[in-house]
Design a protein around this motif. Structure first.
Motif, mmCIF file in Angstrom:
data_model
loop_
_atom_site.group_PDB
_atom_site.id
_atom_site.type_symbol
_atom_site.label_atom_id
_atom_site.label_comp_id
_atom_site.label_asym_id
_atom_site.label_seq_id
_atom_site.Cartn_x
_atom_site.Cartn_y
_atom_site.Cartn_z
ATOM 1 N N ALA A 153 0.833 -1.208 0.000
ATOM 2 C CA ALA A 153 0.000 0.000 0.000
ATOM 3 C C ALA A 153 0.867 1.257 0.000
ATOM 4 C CB ALA A 153 -0.924 -0.005 1.212
ATOM 5 N N LYS A 154 1.932 1.236 0.761
ATOM 6 C CA LYS A 154 2.791 2.418 0.849
ATOM 7 C C LYS A 154 3.547 2.690 -0.433
ATOM 8 C CE LYS A 154 3.117 2.456 5.781
ATOM 9 N NZ LYS A 154 2.095 1.391 5.871
ATOM 10 N N GLN A 155 3.752 1.631 -1.231
ATOM 11 C CA GLN A 155 4.511 1.811 -2.465
ATOM 12 C C GLN A 155 3.631 2.170 -3.649
ATOM 13 O OE1 GLN A 155 6.718 -1.798 -2.854
ATOM 14 N NE2 GLN A 155 7.964 -1.389 -1.053
ATOM 15 N N HIS A 156 2.330 2.159 -3.454
ATOM 16 C CA HIS A 156 1.459 2.453 -4.589
ATOM 17 C C HIS A 156 0.775 3.789 -4.433
ATOM 18 C CE1 HIS A 156 2.447 -1.635 -5.517
ATOM 19 N NE2 HIS A 156 2.055 -1.378 -6.749
ATOM 20 N N GLU A 157 0.941 4.578 -5.443
ATOM 21 C CA GLU A 157 0.467 5.948 -5.415
ATOM 22 C C GLU A 157 -1.009 6.042 -5.068
ATOM 23 O OE1 GLU A 157 1.863 9.759 -7.971
ATOM 24 O OE2 GLU A 157 2.146 7.771 -8.814
ATOM 25 N N GLY A 158 -1.321 7.033 -4.334
ATOM 26 C CA GLY A 158 -2.716 7.263 -3.987
ATOM 27 C C GLY A 158 -3.192 6.382 -2.851
ATOM 28 N N SER A 159 -2.302 5.582 -2.306
ATOM 29 C CA SER A 159 -2.718 4.717 -1.209
ATOM 30 C C SER A 159 -1.742 4.852 -0.044
ATOM 31 C CB SER A 159 -2.757 3.265 -1.681
ATOM 32 O OG SER A 159 -2.963 2.429 -0.574
ATOM 33 N N GLN A 160 -2.270 5.247 1.072
ATOM 34 C CA GLN A 160 -1.447 5.293 2.278
ATOM 35 C C GLN A 160 -2.026 4.323 3.298
ATOM 36 O OE1 GLN A 160 1.485 6.749 3.468
ATOM 37 N NE2 GLN A 160 1.744 6.759 1.258
ATOM 38 N N GLY A 161 -2.825 3.398 2.781
ATOM 39 C CA GLY A 161 -3.588 2.516 3.655
ATOM 40 C C GLY A 161 -2.739 1.576 4.482
ATOM 41 N N TYR A 162 -3.236 1.267 5.642
ATOM 42 C CA TYR A 162 -2.580 0.274 6.511
ATOM 43 C C TYR A 162 -3.627 -0.607 7.194
ATOM 44 C CZ TYR A 162 -4.009 3.677 9.989
ATOM 45 O OH TYR A 162 -4.771 4.532 10.747
ATOM 46 N N GLU A 163 -4.888 -0.164 7.132
ATOM 47 C CA GLU A 163 -5.924 -0.889 7.855
ATOM 48 C C GLU A 163 -6.361 -2.149 7.117
ATOM 49 O OE1 GLU A 163 -8.318 2.328 10.526
ATOM 50 O OE2 GLU A 163 -9.366 1.534 8.784
ATOM 51 N N ILE A 164 -6.596 -3.202 7.871
ATOM 52 C CA ILE A 164 -7.061 -4.460 7.281
ATOM 53 C C ILE A 164 -8.401 -4.819 7.926
ATOM 54 C CG2 ILE A 164 -6.526 -6.918 6.970
ATOM 55 C CD1 ILE A 164 -3.577 -6.140 6.901
ATOM 56 N N ILE A 165 -9.370 -5.126 7.074
ATOM 57 C CA ILE A 165 -10.685 -5.513 7.578
ATOM 58 C C ILE A 165 -10.747 -7.036 7.638
ATOM 59 C CG2 ILE A 165 -13.180 -5.296 7.274
ATOM 60 C CD1 ILE A 165 -12.619 -2.871 5.447
ATOM 61 N N THR A 166 -11.097 -7.572 8.777
ATOM 62 C CA THR A 166 -11.242 -9.026 8.927
ATOM 63 C C THR A 166 -12.655 -9.322 9.445
ATOM 64 O OG1 THR A 166 -10.532 -9.183 11.248
ATOM 65 C CG2 THR A 166 -8.793 -9.137 9.572
ATOM 66 N N ALA A 167 -12.995 -10.590 9.530
ATOM 67 C CA ALA A 167 -14.360 -10.964 9.906
ATOM 68 C C ALA A 167 -14.470 -11.310 11.389
ATOM 69 C CB ALA A 167 -14.818 -12.165 9.084
ATOM 70 N N TYR A 168 -15.639 -11.053 11.938
ATOM 71 C CA TYR A 168 -15.935 -11.578 13.271
ATOM 72 C C TYR A 168 -15.913 -13.103 13.207
ATOM 73 C CZ TYR A 168 -17.267 -6.953 14.927
ATOM 74 O OH TYR A 168 -17.241 -5.636 15.292
ATOM 75 N N HIS A 169 -15.535 -13.712 14.289
ATOM 76 C CA HIS A 169 -15.407 -15.178 14.408
ATOM 77 C C HIS A 169 -14.265 -15.752 13.587
ATOM 78 C CE1 HIS A 169 -19.062 -15.189 16.684
ATOM 79 N NE2 HIS A 169 -19.727 -14.610 15.690
#
Ligand SMILES: *Cc1c(COP(=O)(O)O)cnc(C)c1O
Length: 401
Positions: A119-135
Motif C-alpha cells: 500500500a505504501k509503495q502504490h500511489e494514492g494509497s497510504q492505507g494500513y488498515e485491514i478488515i477481517t471478519a468476526y469469528h
C-alpha cells in the motif's frame, strides 16, 4: 501420570484433563494408538495438519531421505527442496511467488506485512488498515491475534496492534461499511475453522473480490486450515472461481512437519526487497521435502475428487443424525472434509464419550463438533465414526454422563 509431570514442567496453556487425555505414542493412517495400546479413529487429524493421515509412507520417505542428506543451512544459501516446493505451489495455484515460514500465524504475519508495504509503495494509497471478519481466526502473534475477530483472544494482551477493523462474515455491506481512506486489505478465511465451521457464500466472496478491485485493496485469503485439499479442491478459493492477491497455507502443508507459506501475485511480491522480511527456519529442507511429498499425493489424479465425494458422504451421514436427533443436533455444515455439527447440548460431553469409544473429535465453543479427518479417510472409517457418534448422541439424550 504424564499429565501431572507435564503440569509440573510446562506452562499451562492447553486445556487438558488429567486422566482422560490420551498419551499418543504411534499412528498409522486414520488410526492413532495410546500408551495403553488402545486404538482411536482420528477425526481431529492433528487439527487439519494430518491431511494424509499419520506417518504416510511418502511423507516419511521424503523427510527421512532429506534428514540424512541435509537438515538446515539458513536462507543465506540455496537448497533444492525449497525451490522444488515453491515451483510446485506456483505451478498449481494462482500465485506467482512464495515466502516460506514455519506456521500459520507467521504466514499471516507475512501477509499483513506485505499488504502494508504494498500500500505504501502504490500511489494514492497510504492505507494500513485491514478488515477481517468476526469469528475469524488468524493466529496468536500480536498482529494475527489482533486480526482475529474474537474478543476472547484479545483479552489481557492490550494494547493491540493498530490498524484492524472487523466486519460481519457473509455480509458484504458490513465489509463495505468498514472501508476508510486508510484501508489497504481485506482478510478472510473462505471457510472459518476455529470460529465454528462457517462457509463463505459465493455471492459474498465474489462481492468482496469486486469491492477490493473497485477500491484498490488487496484480498487476502487465510487458507491455513481450509487450503491444501481440505474442502475437496486444492484451495478453498477454487470453489468461488476467484483468486486472492495473497493467500496463506500452513497446517497440512508439511504432512505434520512445521511449515507455513505466504503466496501472492507478482505485483504484490515486488513490495518485498531483500532484507524486508525473513525467517531463520523458513523453507527448511526437511519440512519442504515433506511438503513436496504431500502436494504430490494431493495432486494425484482423482485424489481431490475422492475427498470431495467422501466429504459429501460424511455430511450425509451427519445430516441423517440430525434427523434422528432433531432436538440435539441444531445444524450440520461445512465443505469437503471440514465439517461441523452444532449441538443444543454439551459438546464436551459428546467429545468425551467419543474418546472413550475410540473416536477423536474436536469440540469448539462448547457445542460445535468439528471434524477434520485425513483427506484419504476410508468410507468404512467414516461409517465407524458415525456409529460411535450416534451412540454418544444417544447417551447424551438419555442424560448419561
Ligand atoms: C490454525 C490457524 C492459524 C494459525 O496457525 P498456527 O500454525 O497455529 O500459527 C491461522 N489461521 C487459521 C485459519 C488457522 O486455522
Amino acid at each position: 501420570m504424564l499429565g501431572e509431570e507435564e503440569k509440573k514442567y510446562m506452562i499451562n496453556t492447553y486445556g487438558r484433563q488429567a486422566g482422560i487425555t490420551p498419551v499418543f505414542v504411534r499412528g498409522s493412517g486414520t488410526r492413532v494408538f495410546d500408551s495403553a495400546g488402545k486404538e482411536y479413529l482420528d477425526f481431529v487429524g492433528g487439527l487439519a495438519v494430518n491431511a494424509l493421515g499419520h506417518c504416510h509412507p511418502a511423507v516419511v520417505k521424503a523427510a527421512c531421505g532429506q534428514l540424512e542428506k541435509l537438515i538446515h543451512t539458513s536462507n543465506l544459501y540455496y537448497t533444492e527442496p525449497q525451490v522444488d516446493l515453491a515451483r510446485c505451489l506456483v505451478e498449481h495455484t494462482p500465485a506467482d511467488r512464495v515466502f516460506f515460514c514455519n506456521s500459520g500465524a507467521e504466514a499471516n504475519e507475512a501477509a499483513i506485512k506485505i499488504a502494508r508495504k504494498y500500500a505504501k509503495q502504490h500511489e494514492g494509497s497510504q492505507g494500513y488498515e485491514i478488515i477481517t471478519a468476526y469469528h475469524s481466526f488468524h493466529g496468536r502473534t500480536m498482529a494475527t491475534l489482533t486480526a482475529t475477530g474474537q474478543e476472547k483472544f484479545h483479552k489481557g494482551y492490550e494494547p493491540l496492534v493498530p490498524g484492524f477493523r472487523y466486519a460481519v462474515f457473509n455480509d458484504l455491506d458490513s465489509f463495505r461499511s468498514m472501508l476508510s481512506k486508510n484501508t489497504c486489505a481485506v482478510m478472510l478465511e473462505p471457510v472459518q475453522g476455529e470460529g465454528g465451521v462457517h462457509v463463505a457464500g459465493a455471492e459474498f466472496v465474489r462481492g468482496l473480490r469486486q469491492l477490493c478491485d473497485d477500491n484498490g485493496l488487496l484480498l487476502i485469503f487465510d487458507e491455513v486450515q481450509c487450503g491444501l485439499g481440505r474442502t475437496g479442491k486444492l484451495l478453498a478459493a477454487d470453489h468461488y472461481g476467484i483468486a486472492a492477491d495473497i493467500f496463506t497455507l500452513a497446517k497440512a502443508l508439511g504432512g505434520g512437519l512445521p511449515i507455513g507459506a505466504m503466496l501472492c501475485t507478482e505485483k504484490v511480491a515486488e513490495a518485498f526487497s531483500p532484507g524486508d522480511h525473513a525467517s531463520t527456519f523458513g523453507g527448511n529442507p526437511v519440512a519442504c521435502a515433506a511438503a513436496v511429498a504431500v502436494l504430490r499425493e494431493v495432486l494425484q489424479k482423482g485424489f481431490l475428487a475422492e475427498t470431495e465425494e467422501k466429504g459429501r458422504y460424511f455430511k450425509e451421514g451427519l445430516l441423517a443424525l440430525q434427523v434422528s436427533f432433531p432436538g440435539l443436533v441444531k445444524d450440520v455444515r461445512g465443505l469437503g472434509l471440514i465439517l461441523g455439527m452444532e449441538l443444543a447440548g454439551d459438546g464436551q460431553l459428546v467429545q468425551r464419550h467419543c474418546t472413550e469409544r475410540g473416536l477423536l473429535i474436536n469440540c469448539i465453543a462448547g457445542r460445535i463438533i468439528r471434524f477434520l479427518p485425513p483427506l484419504n479417510v476410508k468410507r468404512e472409517e467414516i461409517d465407524s465414526a458415525l456409529a460411535i457418534l450416534e451412540e454418544s448422541l444417544e447417551q447424551l439424550c438419555r442424560g448419561g454422563s
